[in-house]
Design a protein around this motif. Structure first.
Motif, PDB file in Angstrom:
ATOM      1  N   ARG A  62       0.862  -1.162   0.000  1.00  0.00           N
ATOM      2  CA  ARG A  62       0.000   0.000   0.000  1.00  0.00           C
ATOM      3  C   ARG A  62       0.908   1.223   0.000  1.00  0.00           C
ATOM      4  O   ARG A  62       1.888   1.259   0.736  1.00  0.00           O
ATOM      5  CB  ARG A  62      -0.865  -0.001   1.249  1.00  0.00           C
ATOM      6  CG  ARG A  62      -2.056   0.908   1.144  1.00  0.00           C
ATOM      7  CD  ARG A  62      -2.914   0.745   2.365  1.00  0.00           C
ATOM      8  NE  ARG A  62      -2.106   0.848   3.575  1.00  0.00           N
ATOM      9  CZ  ARG A  62      -2.544   0.545   4.783  1.00  0.00           C
ATOM     10  NH1 ARG A  62      -3.746   0.107   4.951  1.00  0.00           N
ATOM     11  NH2 ARG A  62      -1.769   0.686   5.828  1.00  0.00           N
ATOM     12  N   THR A 111       4.029  12.347  -2.840  1.00  0.00           N
ATOM     13  CA  THR A 111       2.592  12.321  -2.580  1.00  0.00           C
ATOM     14  C   THR A 111       2.021  10.955  -2.957  1.00  0.00           C
ATOM     15  O   THR A 111       2.636  10.204  -3.714  1.00  0.00           O
ATOM     16  CB  THR A 111       1.862  13.381  -3.413  1.00  0.00           C
ATOM     17  OG1 THR A 111       2.230  13.186  -4.780  1.00  0.00           O
ATOM     18  CG2 THR A 111       2.198  14.769  -2.982  1.00  0.00           C
ATOM     19  N   ILE A 112       0.841  10.684  -2.391  1.00  0.00           N
ATOM     20  CA  ILE A 112       0.186   9.422  -2.722  1.00  0.00           C
ATOM     21  C   ILE A 112      -0.777   9.690  -3.873  1.00  0.00           C
ATOM     22  O   ILE A 112      -1.703  10.481  -3.747  1.00  0.00           O
ATOM     23  CB  ILE A 112      -0.588   8.872  -1.521  1.00  0.00           C
ATOM     24  CG1 ILE A 112       0.363   8.698  -0.345  1.00  0.00           C
ATOM     25  CG2 ILE A 112      -1.261   7.564  -1.877  1.00  0.00           C
ATOM     26  CD1 ILE A 112      -0.323   8.323   0.929  1.00  0.00           C
ATOM     27  N   LYS A 113      -0.502   9.051  -4.989  1.00  0.00           N
ATOM     28  CA  LYS A 113      -1.359   9.282  -6.144  1.00  0.00           C
ATOM     29  C   LYS A 113      -2.621   8.433  -6.006  1.00  0.00           C
ATOM     30  O   LYS A 113      -3.727   8.906  -6.129  1.00  0.00           O
ATOM     31  CB  LYS A 113      -0.596   8.915  -7.414  1.00  0.00           C
ATOM     32  CG  LYS A 113      -1.211   9.473  -8.666  1.00  0.00           C
ATOM     33  CD  LYS A 113      -0.359   9.090  -9.853  1.00  0.00           C
ATOM     34  CE  LYS A 113      -1.082   9.406 -11.137  1.00  0.00           C
ATOM     35  NZ  LYS A 113      -0.548   8.638 -12.253  1.00  0.00           N
ATOM     36  N   ASP A 114      -2.444   7.176  -5.773  1.00  0.00           N
ATOM     37  CA  ASP A 114      -3.558   6.278  -5.478  1.00  0.00           C
ATOM     38  C   ASP A 114      -2.971   5.149  -4.638  1.00  0.00           C
ATOM     39  O   ASP A 114      -1.747   5.091  -4.458  1.00  0.00           O
ATOM     40  CB  ASP A 114      -4.213   5.783  -6.782  1.00  0.00           C
ATOM     41  CG  ASP A 114      -3.202   5.165  -7.720  1.00  0.00           C
ATOM     42  OD1 ASP A 114      -2.602   4.147  -7.351  1.00  0.00           O
ATOM     43  OD2 ASP A 114      -2.982   5.742  -8.820  1.00  0.00           O
ATOM     44  N   PRO A 115      -3.771   4.231  -4.132  1.00  0.00           N
ATOM     45  CA  PRO A 115      -3.237   3.231  -3.206  1.00  0.00           C
ATOM     46  C   PRO A 115      -2.056   2.434  -3.772  1.00  0.00           C
ATOM     47  O   PRO A 115      -1.249   1.931  -3.005  1.00  0.00           O
ATOM     48  CB  PRO A 115      -4.431   2.319  -2.937  1.00  0.00           C
ATOM     49  CG  PRO A 115      -5.617   3.170  -3.170  1.00  0.00           C
ATOM     50  CD  PRO A 115      -5.238   4.173  -4.210  1.00  0.00           C
ATOM     51  N   GLN A 116      -1.987   2.332  -5.085  1.00  0.00           N
ATOM     52  CA  GLN A 116      -0.902   1.528  -5.640  1.00  0.00           C
ATOM     53  C   GLN A 116       0.252   2.359  -6.201  1.00  0.00           C
ATOM     54  O   GLN A 116       1.195   1.809  -6.709  1.00  0.00           O
ATOM     55  CB  GLN A 116      -1.450   0.623  -6.745  1.00  0.00           C
ATOM     56  CG  GLN A 116      -1.624  -0.827  -6.316  1.00  0.00           C
ATOM     57  CD  GLN A 116      -2.671  -0.969  -5.254  1.00  0.00           C
ATOM     58  OE1 GLN A 116      -3.782  -0.503  -5.403  1.00  0.00           O
ATOM     59  NE2 GLN A 116      -2.315  -1.598  -4.133  1.00  0.00           N
ATOM     60  N   ASN A 117       0.127   3.685  -6.107  1.00  0.00           N
ATOM     61  CA  ASN A 117       1.151   4.515  -6.738  1.00  0.00           C
ATOM     62  C   ASN A 117       1.556   5.692  -5.854  1.00  0.00           C
ATOM     63  O   ASN A 117       0.703   6.372  -5.300  1.00  0.00           O
ATOM     64  CB  ASN A 117       0.640   5.080  -8.055  1.00  0.00           C
ATOM     65  CG  ASN A 117       0.698   4.055  -9.158  1.00  0.00           C
ATOM     66  OD1 ASN A 117       1.772   3.581  -9.495  1.00  0.00           O
ATOM     67  ND2 ASN A 117      -0.449   3.700  -9.683  1.00  0.00           N
ATOM     68  N   ARG A 174       6.948   8.221 -10.989  1.00  0.00           N
ATOM     69  CA  ARG A 174       5.843   7.456 -10.425  1.00  0.00           C
ATOM     70  C   ARG A 174       6.420   6.149  -9.896  1.00  0.00           C
ATOM     71  O   ARG A 174       7.208   5.480 -10.560  1.00  0.00           O
ATOM     72  CB  ARG A 174       4.807   7.175 -11.511  1.00  0.00           C
ATOM     73  CG  ARG A 174       3.492   6.661 -11.010  1.00  0.00           C
ATOM     74  CD  ARG A 174       2.429   6.857 -12.091  1.00  0.00           C
ATOM     75  NE  ARG A 174       2.837   6.265 -13.356  1.00  0.00           N
ATOM     76  CZ  ARG A 174       2.747   4.952 -13.614  1.00  0.00           C
ATOM     77  NH1 ARG A 174       2.285   4.121 -12.727  1.00  0.00           N
ATOM     78  NH2 ARG A 174       3.136   4.487 -14.789  1.00  0.00           N
TER      79      ARG A 174
END
Lengths: 280, 878
Positions: free
Chosen positions: B725, B752-758, B793
């Motif tokens: 995560r 930063t957290i782009k989405d839970p997987q990135n 990314r």
């Protein structure tokens, strides 16, 4: 035989003969010794050196000296590794044909070889020049001093992509070159070739120049303030590059310093090759 | 499996390369760390995931390198290198020779004079490799290698040839040779004309082809071994060309190559010399004999060249021919060189290593004319010494200081070393030089051990102030008395310097013997806590073998006791008492060779100005200078009017007697006698007598903070173990190498957290994109970043069961390491308490402290267990 002068009357002739003979033998001995000295086998080389058709390739490790060397000397840029010793070769300078080079990449077994085509008719100089690729590794820098006495021109190669980060080490190397006593004495022409301009991180020529000037301004301050060397009886000239009280600029130097861009990878090296032909 | 096999010139051009996996850039490290640093006497080199082995062909300036995964044991590499080298050299003899000639000019029209291509070698190499691998698989479990088989192979073809190899080896090698010959014959049939002429030429004019021809013959000699009677069968097979359809001329040439009578006699002699090569100690007498013989052969001849007939002959030979340096020629000269170096005070091990390296670099090289083997060794050694002594990094301290100034922090230099080498003295000299450059300096008196140390520094500061009254430089002393923790004092000094805008902090430490573990631990702590910019080892120029021991043990201690993942090492040296050693400058070489670090200064006398930069040429010259009697003496006379300061004496109390002018101060002083020193060594006892108000420095808070630091680190490590995560904490530990400085990723980029997987890493300066990408990739986090415009990314991979198991294991490992740290902190603390109890702290108090520490220890250990449990659950449950 007694002391010379006492028995001159009787033995004058013999003494003289002995003397002459011994002098003659001495001379022969001396001649033989001198002639047999290994250094004399290099008699032709200083003669050759006076003509000074030598161009040095100098620069930090990984800046592309050996690639340029092999491209000019053998007409193709092979894969290279850190040099452990200098490369020397004779080259007839030809006008590199920029356009066709990109097409000249040959996929050859597993490696990419870059070959270069020359405009056959356009030899820039009729006689061959002596090209020396001086190793750039810090531990081998002392070799530079072996070649500066014969240098007719120096190409200092800079990696445009990394120079902003390595400005200090590049400038230190350049400082070493500029303060070399033979370069100073003969005000050898210097070309700063900004290699790898094709890479995305490469910075433009004037910024490289600015970076280097800034660094050298700082360096000449710290270098002149450093401690003197032990054993100072060896001649040691205190060199101050540029004018005191002013920031360093390459224009202040006795040696003419020219900046050119280059990309060995793409075969774009027309300016540098022309500079070489003009410098000699 | 073999990963890469490369043939390159010493100039750096890759002639031929076969890569079974993607490019190994580590090859450059091999060249930089081993071949340029004169460590080529070693057998193999490991960098990252690769192990390297190499062999040199000095006569052609070629290097053959094989790289393979370091976890593999590939016993056939030696043989592969050797066989390939032999085959390559004989197959491309004319091309390689042309490469060596600089006179040729490349002509693009005809293609003459260009770089020869060696594409055809691929087939041959494949054959060699296949056969060796095949042989290996049939051989079964490997027997322990004989000594001769290991060192021999890498040193040279010559050396390897003499090894009394087993039957299987010989026959197999012959098989390979035979197969290769068949291959070459097949090819020669194809391009018959060219091959024929070249081989005929090779055998005809030996004088001109001197450097290549022997090589070729030697190759052949291997197969023609008949003296054991076992190879005859192989020979017959090798000579049996009835199957082939080769033309008779080529066949004849091949046969003549295989049986070379003149060389066969030579071989037994080689075998005889062999034993002496590597068994230097046992046959001393014989060796000396040999040496004398060599001398008469090598050195006397040139000197008599003017008169005698032999001289005339050698004169002619000098003009016409070249000789090849063989191990037999080299060994006596090298033995002499080694002895010479040891006489110059170079450590014996190092002299040996250098000579081994020189041997591998010179064997096979051809020398011309009157040059004797010993002069070749001398020349080779001179270049080697220059390489070693030339610093790899810049030694421009002032430049570093100005950099630190820009960053608005003080530049810290700590001086370490054994007792009585002159740490404080040279610290003051360095301080004087820095003062001349208008810097503001703080001296931290961290020698809290030797009585008189602080007073000595105080005196220095006073005289330094007096001497530099006119400049802008300033110097102050930061002192906290005796008996305290030096790491803490240094830390205070640095923060004081930061607050008061000092440019430089010079940290004086107590002298310690390299075997004194508690003191070495304290030093490692000082370094770990304060992380000084430069750790400078102060050593005497007088030491011989001891130099290596001191440096390795100091480095070892800094590594072992620091508890850091990337421990600091000694950054450079100051060589003191350089004026006392005449030309026995061996210590300079021993020290630079051991550490690979530069010598910043040499101390050459008794005044503040007697600090000099080391001149490399000078040291090289002194080392190689033959007659000590004729040596120009290295005397550093006192300049008239120079202020002589009592620098180097250990002083217990300083009492200024006359103080007429600020620049001429004299003291009456009582020297610390040997007895006094011993007393001082008995812990703080001495200090207690003189100074009744000794404080007990043991502090439970400090132990608590050290333990909690250690657990914090574990927490960070755990945070790095990604759990499928995205969390910015994953990248906390990533550091980016930008130029020479190492910066935290957080400083140069926003995460930063782009989405839970990135995760998205936005780099402030687009220039560093590539570095950031590389840093994340290489951080050991198993991440594969993707450069995406201005940002990087970082996709967080999904975990498999195996991966999770692996991670749980890794977590357990870090927890265990953390526990070990806690235990060692406890151990240290217990020792400290016992010491203080001995010094007078009450028994009661001592045991109370002990229980406290024990309780702390238990508490933190428990916490680590809890952390580990939580982490394991987290990993397995998600």
């Amino acid at each position: 035989m007694q002391i010379l002068g006492v028995e001159v009357d009787d033995n004058y002739l013999t003494t003289r003969h002995i003397l002459l003979a011994s002098i003659a033998i001495g001379v022969i001995w001396a001649l033989a010794l001198v002639l047999s000295h290994p250094s004399l086998r290099w008699i032709p080389s200083p003669v050759r050196r006076q003509m000074s058709n030598t161009i040095l390739l100098v620069g930090n490790s990984q800046s592309g000296k050996t690639s340029l060397f092999s491209l000019l000397t053998y007409g193709k840029a092979v894969e290279t590794r850190t040099s452990m010793k200098e490369n020397e070769g004779n080259v007839i300078l030809r006008d590199p044909e920029d356009v066709r080079i990109a097409a000249g990449r040959v996929h050859d077994s597993m490696h990419l070889y870059l070959t270069i085509r020359f405009r056959q008719q356009h030899t820039l100089r009729t006689s061959a020049i002596h090209l020396v690729d001086v190793p750039g590794h810090e531990k081998l820098r002392f070799k530079l001093a072996d070649f500066t006495p014969i240098a007719g021109g120096v190409v200092f190669i800079v990696d445009s992509a990394t120079v902003s980060r390595n400005a200090r080490s590049v400038a230190e190397h350049l400082y070493e070159l500029l303060t070399d006593k033979n370069i100073l004495k003969r005000s050898t022409e210097i070309c700063i070739a900004c290699n790898k301009v094709d890479l995305p991180g490469a910075i433009p020529l004037d910024r490289i120049r600015h970076h280097l000037e800034e660094e050298i301004t700082r360096l000449r301050q710290t270098r002149t303030a450093s401690l003197e060397h032990q054993d100072t009886d060896a001649e040691e000239i205190d060199v101050f590059l540029g004018y005191e009280g002013q920031d360093f600029s390459f224009d202040h130097l006795e040696s003419a310093v020219t900046f050119h861009t280059m990309s060995v990878e793409n075969g774009n090296m027309r300016d540098v090759v022309h500079w070489m032909a003009d410098a000699l | 499996m073999l990963d890469v096999f490369t043939i390159l010139t010493k100039g750096g051009l890759v002639l031929w390369s076969k890569e079974y996996v993607s490019t190994v850039d580590s090859l450059d490290y091999l060249i930089q760390d081993v071949l340029i640093e004169e460590r080529a006497g070693a057998n193999s080199y490991v960098h990252d995931a690769y192990a390297f082995q190499w062999t040199l062909a000095n006569e052609h300036e070629l290097v053959f390198v094989a790289a393979y995964s370091k976890i593999l044991q590939l016993p056939y590499i030696d043989e592969l290198l050797k066989t390939t080298k032999r085959h390559f050299l004989s197959k491309y003899a004319s091309e390689i020779k042309a490469l060596g000639q600089r006179s040729a000019v490349y002509d693009p029209e005809s293609g003459e004079g260009g770089l020869p291509t060696f594409d055809g070698f691929e087939e041959d190499f494949g054959l060699i490799l296949a056969q060796l691998e095949d042989k290996q698989s049939h051989k079964g479990p490997k027997k322990p290698r004989k000594f001769e088989q290991t060192k021999k192979f890498q040193s040279s073809l010559q050396g390897s040839k003499q090894a009394p190899s087993g039957d299987t080896d010989a026959i197999d090698e012959d098989n390979i040779a035979k197969n290769l010959e068949e291959l070459s014959l097949r090819r020669s049939h194809r391009l018959a004309g060219k091959k024929k002429s070249s081989s005929a030429k090779g055998s005809a004019d030996t004088s001109e082809n001197d450097s290549d021809a022997p090589k070729k013959k030697k190759g052949a000699k291997k197969e023609a071994r008949t003296w054991e009677g076992k190879i005859t069968k192989g020979d017959l097979q090798a000579l049996d060309y009835s199957a082939g359809t080769a033309d008779p001329d080529a066949e004849g040439a091949e046969i003549s190559r295989l049986v070379d009578e003149s060389k066969m006699g030579n071989k037994t002699r080689d075998g005889f010399y062999e034993v002496q090569d590597f068994d230097i100690g046992s046959s001393k007498e014989e060796e000396e004999e040999e040496e004398e013989e060599e001398e008469s052969e090598d050195e006397v001849r040139p000197s008599t060249s003017g008169t005698s007939k032999g001289g005339m002959f050698s004169f002619l030979r000098g003009i016409t021919g070249q000789r090849e340096l063989t191990p037999e020629l080299l060994d006596p000269a090298l033995a002499k060189m080694k002895e010479h170096l040891i006489n110059k005070n170079v450590a014996a091990d190092i002299a040996e290593q250098l000579c081994a390296s020189a041997k591998s670099n010179l064997t096979g090289k051809s020398i011309r004319g009157f040059k004797s083997a010993s002069s070749a060794v001398r020349d080779g050694m001179e270049i080697a010494l220059r390489r070693i002594l030339t610093p790899r990094t810049s030694t421009d301290l002032l430049r570093d200081i100005s950099q630190a100034r820009l960053q608005k922090r003080p530049y810290t230099i700590s001086f370490i070393g054994v007792n009585g080498v002159g740490k404080s003295t040279n610290l003051s000299k360095v301080c004087f030089w820095l003062l001349q450059n208008n810097l503001k300096i703080l001296i931290a008196a961290c020698d809290t051990f030797r009585s008189g140390a602080v007073e000595q520094l105080r005196t220095h500061v006073r005289s330094l102030r007096a001497v530099t009254s006119q400049g802008h430089g300033e110097v102050d002393l930061f002192e906290r008395g005796y008996g305290k923790d030096s790491a803490g004092i240094a830390k205070d000094a640095i923060s004081y310097a930061k607050a008061n805008r000092y440019d430089v902090v010079l940290i004086d430490t107590a002298g310690r013997m390299q075997d004194n573990e508690p003191l070495m631990r304290a030093l490692a702590k000082l370094v770990a806590v304060n992380n000084p910019d430069k750790i400078i080892f102060v050593g005497e120029a007088l030491v011989g073998n001891e130099a290596v021991d001191q440096l390795t043990k100091f480095n070892q201690a800094l590594r072992d006791f620091s508890g850091m993942s990337q421990p600091r090492q000694i950054d450079g040296m100051i060589l003191t008492k350089f004026d006392t050693i005449d030309d026995k400058v061996g210590a300079a070489l021993s020290m630079t060779y051991t550490t690979g670090k530069p010598i910043y200064f040499v101390g050459t006398g008794q005044t503040y100005t007697d600090l000099k930069n080391l001149r490399v040429e000078h040291v090289v010259k002194s080392l190689l200078r033959l007659s000590v009697g004729l040596a120009t003496k290295l005397v550093y006379p006192l300049r008239p009017g120079a202020v002589v300061l009592p620098l180097a004496c250990k002083v217990r109390s300083w009492q200024p007697v006359v103080q007429s002018t600020p620049t001429a101060i004299s003291w009456s002083r009582s020297f610390a006698s040997k007895k006094g020193k011993e007393e001082a060594k008995k812990g703080g006892k001495k200090a207690t007598e003189e100074d009744k108000t000794v404080e007990f420095t043991f502090n439970v808070d400090e132990i608590t903070s050290r333990m909690s630091d250690s657990v914090d680190r574990l927490k960070k490590e755990f945070a790095n173990m990604q759990i499928g995560r995205a969390s910015p904490a994953i990248l906390d530990s990533v550091h980016v190498q930008i130029g020479s400085s190492r910066m935290s990723l957080r400083d140069i980029a926003q995460i930063t957290i782009k989405d839970p997987q990135n995760l998205l890493v936005i780099v402030h300066d687009a220039e560093y994109l590539a570095e950031v990408d590389k840093a994340i990739r290489n951080a050991g986090l198993n991440l594969n970043p993707v450069v995406d415009g201005r940002a990087v990314r970082v996709p967080i991979p999904k975990q498999t069961k195996e991966f999770r198991d692996k991670m749980v294991k890794a977590a357990g490992k870090s927890a265990e390491a953390s526990k070990t740290r806690i235990r060692s902190i406890r151990q240290d603390a217990m020792k400290d308490i016992k010491r203080e109890v001995k010094l007078g702290r009450s028994q009661n108090e001592g045991s109370k402290l002990e229980t406290q520490v024990q309780a702390l220890h238990d508490k933190w250990i428990k916490q680590i267990d809890q952390l580990l449990k939580a982490k394991s659950n987290e990993i397995t449950s998600l």
